[in-house]
Design a protein around this motif. Structure first.
Motif, PDB file in Angstrom:
ATOM      1  N   GLN A  56       0.836  -1.199   0.000  1.00 20.84           N
ATOM      2  CA  GLN A  56       0.000   0.000   0.000  1.00 20.84           C
ATOM      3  C   GLN A  56       0.880   1.261   0.000  1.00 20.84           C
ATOM      4  O   GLN A  56       0.605   2.208  -0.733  1.00 20.84           O
ATOM      5  CB  GLN A  56      -0.929  -0.022   1.220  1.00 20.84           C
ATOM      6  N   ALA A  57       1.945   1.256   0.796  1.00 19.04           N
ATOM      7  CA  ALA A  57       2.860   2.397   0.823  1.00 19.04           C
ATOM      8  C   ALA A  57       3.571   2.572  -0.516  1.00 19.04           C
ATOM      9  O   ALA A  57       3.785   3.701  -0.969  1.00 19.04           O
ATOM     10  CB  ALA A  57       3.875   2.230   1.952  1.00 19.04           C
ATOM     11  N   ALA A  58       3.925   1.478  -1.167  1.00 11.78           N
ATOM     12  CA  ALA A  58       4.577   1.557  -2.483  1.00 11.78           C
ATOM     13  C   ALA A  58       3.630   2.185  -3.511  1.00 11.78           C
ATOM     14  O   ALA A  58       4.052   3.005  -4.333  1.00 11.78           O
ATOM     15  CB  ALA A  58       5.034   0.175  -2.939  1.00 11.78           C
ATOM     16  N   GLU A  93      -8.448  12.247  10.434  1.00 11.31           N
ATOM     17  CA  GLU A  93      -8.203  13.684  10.301  1.00 11.31           C
ATOM     18  C   GLU A  93      -7.202  13.964   9.184  1.00 11.31           C
ATOM     19  O   GLU A  93      -7.392  14.898   8.398  1.00 11.31           O
ATOM     20  CB  GLU A  93      -7.693  14.267  11.613  1.00 11.31           C
ATOM     21  N   LEU A  94      -6.162  13.162   9.106  1.00 11.72           N
ATOM     22  CA  LEU A  94      -5.176  13.320   8.046  1.00 11.72           C
ATOM     23  C   LEU A  94      -5.822  13.059   6.689  1.00 11.72           C
ATOM     24  O   LEU A  94      -5.630  13.818   5.735  1.00 11.72           O
ATOM     25  CB  LEU A  94      -3.989  12.385   8.277  1.00 11.72           C
ATOM     26  N   PHE A  95      -6.616  11.999   6.613  1.00  7.33           N
ATOM     27  CA  PHE A  95      -7.328  11.681   5.375  1.00  7.33           C
ATOM     28  C   PHE A  95      -8.226  12.848   4.952  1.00  7.33           C
ATOM     29  O   PHE A  95      -8.202  13.271   3.795  1.00  7.33           O
ATOM     30  CB  PHE A  95      -8.154  10.397   5.566  1.00  7.33           C
ATOM     31  N   GLN A  96      -9.005  13.367   5.887  1.00  9.11           N
ATOM     32  CA  GLN A  96      -9.926  14.468   5.567  1.00  9.11           C
ATOM     33  C   GLN A  96      -9.166  15.716   5.119  1.00  9.11           C
ATOM     34  O   GLN A  96      -9.595  16.408   4.202  1.00  9.11           O
ATOM     35  CB  GLN A  96     -10.804  14.798   6.779  1.00  9.11           C
ATOM     36  N   THR A  97      -8.036  15.995   5.755  1.00  2.87           N
ATOM     37  CA  THR A  97      -7.239  17.159   5.371  1.00  2.87           C
ATOM     38  C   THR A  97      -6.710  16.994   3.952  1.00  2.87           C
ATOM     39  O   THR A  97      -6.833  17.898   3.126  1.00  2.87           O
ATOM     40  CB  THR A  97      -6.076  17.385   6.349  1.00  2.87           C
ATOM     41  N   VAL A 118      -1.456   7.280  -0.231  1.00  2.00           N
ATOM     42  CA  VAL A 118      -0.516   8.360   0.079  1.00  2.00           C
ATOM     43  C   VAL A 118      -0.293   8.428   1.589  1.00  2.00           C
ATOM     44  O   VAL A 118       0.846   8.602   2.049  1.00  2.00           O
ATOM     45  CB  VAL A 118      -1.000   9.717  -0.487  1.00  2.00           C
ATOM     46  N   ILE A 119      -1.345   8.260   2.373  1.00  3.70           N
ATOM     47  CA  ILE A 119      -1.186   8.266   3.832  1.00  3.70           C
ATOM     48  C   ILE A 119      -0.282   7.111   4.268  1.00  3.70           C
ATOM     49  O   ILE A 119       0.596   7.287   5.118  1.00  3.70           O
ATOM     50  CB  ILE A 119      -2.551   8.220   4.533  1.00  3.70           C
ATOM     51  N   ALA A 120      -0.476   5.942   3.684  1.00  2.59           N
ATOM     52  CA  ALA A 120       0.400   4.803   4.001  1.00  2.59           C
ATOM     53  C   ALA A 120       1.853   5.162   3.681  1.00  2.59           C
ATOM     54  O   ALA A 120       2.767   4.859   4.459  1.00  2.59           O
ATOM     55  CB  ALA A 120      -0.035   3.555   3.232  1.00  2.59           C
ATOM     56  N   GLU A 134      -3.953  -3.620   5.303  1.00  7.29           N
ATOM     57  CA  GLU A 134      -3.920  -2.290   4.705  1.00  7.29           C
ATOM     58  C   GLU A 134      -4.638  -1.265   5.574  1.00  7.29           C
ATOM     59  O   GLU A 134      -5.527  -1.608   6.356  1.00  7.29           O
ATOM     60  CB  GLU A 134      -4.565  -2.310   3.312  1.00  7.29           C
ATOM     61  N   LEU A 135      -4.242  -0.024   5.424  1.00  4.31           N
ATOM     62  CA  LEU A 135      -4.951   1.077   6.048  1.00  4.31           C
ATOM     63  C   LEU A 135      -6.392   0.998   5.558  1.00  4.31           C
ATOM     64  O   LEU A 135      -6.636   0.944   4.353  1.00  4.31           O
ATOM     65  CB  LEU A 135      -4.296   2.398   5.626  1.00  4.31           C
TER      66      LEU A 135
END
Length: 156
Positions: A56-58, A93-97, A118-120, A134-135
């Motif tokens: 997921q991070a890749a 919160e990070l996702f929403q931002t 992208v968050i991952a 996964e996230l």
């Protein structure tokens, strides 16, 4: 190159100087959205509890390179500044931002899955351990993942 996205609301309240710096660096002011006005349920898991996969991070790194790198560098989202801004926040919160502010020319224009990827990637950049799950895409689950600058105890 543009600076990182705006600081979360709670970081602005704790440190007005950081808020001014964050706003100046970002060139944006994060308006309070209905999602941020609500108090999220207490997060039950930490980013130190393996909340994303290496795959997921890749994928997130690929999205970052193709979508974000025209304005941002990975270094802008790694290290003390990122951790200080998001410490105590949630993955939701990070996702929403990200979803409400990015990409700057088309906020919310990416598929939900790409924001999560992208968050991952950002979690990987900050040294949070990857795992086998996964996230999650579910907003309720994201609200239960707390961003901690340092692990609370021994890593799992």
């Amino acid at each position: 190159m543009a600076a990182p996205f705006p600081l979360p609301d709670r970081a602005r309240e704790r440190n007005p100087g950081a808020a001014a710096l964050g706003a100046a660096l970002a060139g944006l002011c994060l308006a309070s959205s209905p999602a941020r006005a609500q108090s999220p349920a207490p997060a039950e898991r930490s980013v130190w509890d393996t909340t994303y996969t290496p795959t997921q991070a890749a994928r997130g790194q690929t999205v970052f390179r193709t979508v974000c790198s025209s304005c941002h560098t990975p270094a802008q989202f790694a290290g003390p500044s990122f951790l200080a801004a998001w410490d105590g926040g949630t993955a939701y919160e990070l996702f929403q931002t990200l979803r409400s502010e990015m990409p700057q020319d088309n906020p919310g224009g990416l598929p939900r899955e790409q924001y999560l990827e992208v968050i991952a990637y950002l979690f990987q950049l900050n040294g949070f351990p990857a795992g086998s799950r996964e996230l999650p895409a579910d907003s309720a689950e994201l609200r239960h993942i707390r961003i901690d600058a340092k692990p609370a105890g021994p890593l799992k």
